[in-house]
Design an enzyme around this catalytic site. Structure first.
Site, short mmCIF file in Angstrom:
data_model
loop_
_atom_site.label_atom_id
_atom_site.label_comp_id
_atom_site.label_asym_id
_atom_site.label_seq_id
_atom_site.Cartn_x
_atom_site.Cartn_y
_atom_site.Cartn_z
N SER A 81 59.43 -4.10 35.74
CA SER A 81 59.52 -2.63 35.62
C SER A 81 60.88 -2.06 35.98
O SER A 81 61.01 -0.84 36.14
CB SER A 81 58.48 -1.96 36.50
OG SER A 81 57.30 -2.67 36.54
N THR A 94 59.24 0.71 40.69
CA THR A 94 60.57 1.31 40.60
C THR A 94 61.30 0.99 41.88
O THR A 94 60.69 0.97 42.94
CB THR A 94 60.43 2.84 40.45
OG1 THR A 94 59.93 3.13 39.15
CG2 THR A 94 61.75 3.57 40.65
N THR A 151 58.07 6.34 43.86
CA THR A 151 57.61 5.40 42.85
C THR A 151 56.15 5.71 42.57
O THR A 151 55.44 6.22 43.42
CB THR A 151 57.81 3.93 43.30
OG1 THR A 151 57.27 3.05 42.30
CG2 THR A 151 57.12 3.63 44.61
N GLY A 152 55.72 5.40 41.36
CA GLY A 152 54.35 5.72 40.99
C GLY A 152 54.32 6.46 39.67
O GLY A 152 55.29 6.41 38.89
N ARG A 169 59.91 9.28 26.39
CA ARG A 169 59.31 9.79 27.63
C ARG A 169 60.25 9.50 28.82
O ARG A 169 60.76 8.40 28.97
CB ARG A 169 57.96 9.12 27.86
CG ARG A 169 57.24 9.48 29.18
CD ARG A 169 57.59 8.54 30.30
NE ARG A 169 56.72 8.74 31.47
CZ ARG A 169 56.92 8.14 32.65
NH1 ARG A 169 57.94 7.32 32.81
NH2 ARG A 169 56.12 8.36 33.65
N THR A 197 64.52 2.34 37.05
CA THR A 197 63.21 1.91 36.54
C THR A 197 63.25 1.77 35.02
O THR A 197 64.10 2.38 34.36
CB THR A 197 62.13 2.94 36.91
OG1 THR A 197 60.84 2.40 36.64
CG2 THR A 197 62.28 4.24 36.15
C1 SD4 Z 1 57.93 6.50 36.16
N1 SD4 Z 1 57.95 6.59 38.55
O1 SD4 Z 1 58.64 6.30 35.18
C2 SD4 Z 1 58.24 5.74 37.41
C3 SD4 Z 1 57.50 4.47 37.39
C4 SD4 Z 1 57.25 3.87 38.70
O2 SD4 Z 1 56.12 2.44 40.03
O3 SD4 Z 1 57.73 4.24 39.71
N2 SD4 Z 1 56.44 2.93 38.82
O4 SD4 Z 1 56.95 7.23 36.15
#
Ligand code: SD4
Length: 340
Positions: free
Chosen positions: A84, A190, A241-242, A218, A208
């Site tokens: 990722s 991320t 992150t998330g 996106r 990320t």
């Molecule tokens: C996103 N926040 O593109 C990032 C992805 C991520 O753990 O952090 N994943 O939404």
């Protein structure tokens, strides 16, 4: 690669079908805090952050600048074959990896960012160059790629037939119709990396490939200053992150820093941010979001909606992966925090 209408429509349907968040974590876990005053201090997301922290620390110990430490620390994750982060990250619904990254310097309150960047090995370096070499803060898409190429950054052809074929075969092997952009540990991570230098200055970076299977174009929270990252040299720094859609609607990292400005330690500021978002969001705690933070006093902390979101904390004397606080409906309010 041009996205055909047929492929775009198919990917849209899949993206909408898959856009669900993970269940919220239950209860709180107490995570140890670092001792105040340790400098340099480096904090980052997930267990893989430790290798990035270690590299950042070495840069500082060798006399490098705080921005060198952020950039070169994040290089480690961008080069590590992470599913990722970097070019090894999960592709979007059209089979193309689009990268997001940003960097922020406490001194001067400067920032640089790139989004939906294709085929550049180190998007964090592109973000740094946007900050240092242009009058702008953010470049996206083809413009960001052209800029990175002009800067001589390492690149690959993001649209080669081989890359697309490799993705197509991988997708077929998963026995699923397409990667689903639901938020879970398997399809998104991320690196957000924060540094408090020995001289008390702060900086941070975030990188990320975003949610795999996302719609082409996106952009998540990660390259958005105040959402995926925020640094205030007088207060502290935070990163996220998330599921970006649940972070960027609330300027999540900015909120964490603002809670620290009001006196909360980093872990409670992260927790209070999640509580604040959950109070307002129709999904409640079903958000799949996590924050890391450090403050000017050398304290660090993290919190997430899932149980035990790991974060990495590194000083001269130790480099650890710690479980963070899990925040859910039954988590008691942070000590001394007022409802906002
Ligand atoms: C996103 N926040 O593109 C990032 C992805 C991520 O753990 O952090 N994943 O939404």
């Amino acid at each position: 690669m041009k996205l055909s209408r047929r492929r775009f429509v198919a990917s849209t349907a899949l993206a909408v079908a898959g856009a669900t968040a993970l269940p919220a974590g239950r209860g709180a876990e107490r995570a140890p805090r670092t001792k105040a005053g340790e400098r340099p201090l480096i904090v980052s997301t997930w267990d893989f952050g430790r290798a990035a922290n270690d590299a950042a620390l070495q840069v500082l110990l060798a006399g490098g600048t705080i921005l060198d430490a952020v950039e070169q620390g994040i290089w480690v994750t961008e080069s590590a074959g992470n599913p990722s982060v970097g070019l090894s990250g999960g592709p979007n619904a059209a089979g193309v990896v689009q990268l997001d990254a940003c960097i922020m310097s406490g001194p001067g309150h400067r920032a640089g960012s790139v989004a939906a960047l294709e085929g550049i090995r180190h998007p964090i370096s592109a973000a740094r160059r946007v900050m240092e070499k242009t009058p702008h803060v953010m470049l996206v898409g083809e413009g960001a790629r052209m800029f990175a190429l002009e800067e001589g950054l390492e690149s690959v052809d993001p649209h080669s037939e081989e890359r697309y074929e490799a993705w197509r075969q991988k997708r077929a092997a998963t026995k699923r119709p397409a990667p689903l952009p639901a938020a879970n540990r398997k399809n998104h991570d991320t690196i957000a990396l924060l540094v408090l230098a020995a001289d008390g200055n702060l900086a941070g970076g975030c990188s990320t490939s975003g949610l795999s299977g996302k719609l082409p174009g996106r952009v998540g929270d990660s390259p958005i200053i105040g959402s995926g990252l925020y640094v205030d040299n007088d207060v502290g720094a935070a990163g996220a992150t998330g599921l970006g859609e649940n972070i960027m609607r609330y300027c999540g990292s900015f909120l964490v820093v603002e809670f620290m400005r009001r006196g909360l330690p980093p872990d409670e500021a992260c927790r209070e941010t999640i509580r604040r978002i959950a109070r307002q969001d129709p999904k409640g705690f079903d958000l799949s979001i996590n924050f890391v933070a450090l403050d000017k006093h050398g304290r660090s902390g993290a919190a997430g909606t899932g149980a035990g979101f790991p974060f990495a904390v590194t000083t001269r004397t130790r480099s650890l992966v710690l479980p963070s606080l899990a925040v859910g409906p039954r988590t008691p309010a942070a000590g001394g925090a007022k409802r906002q």
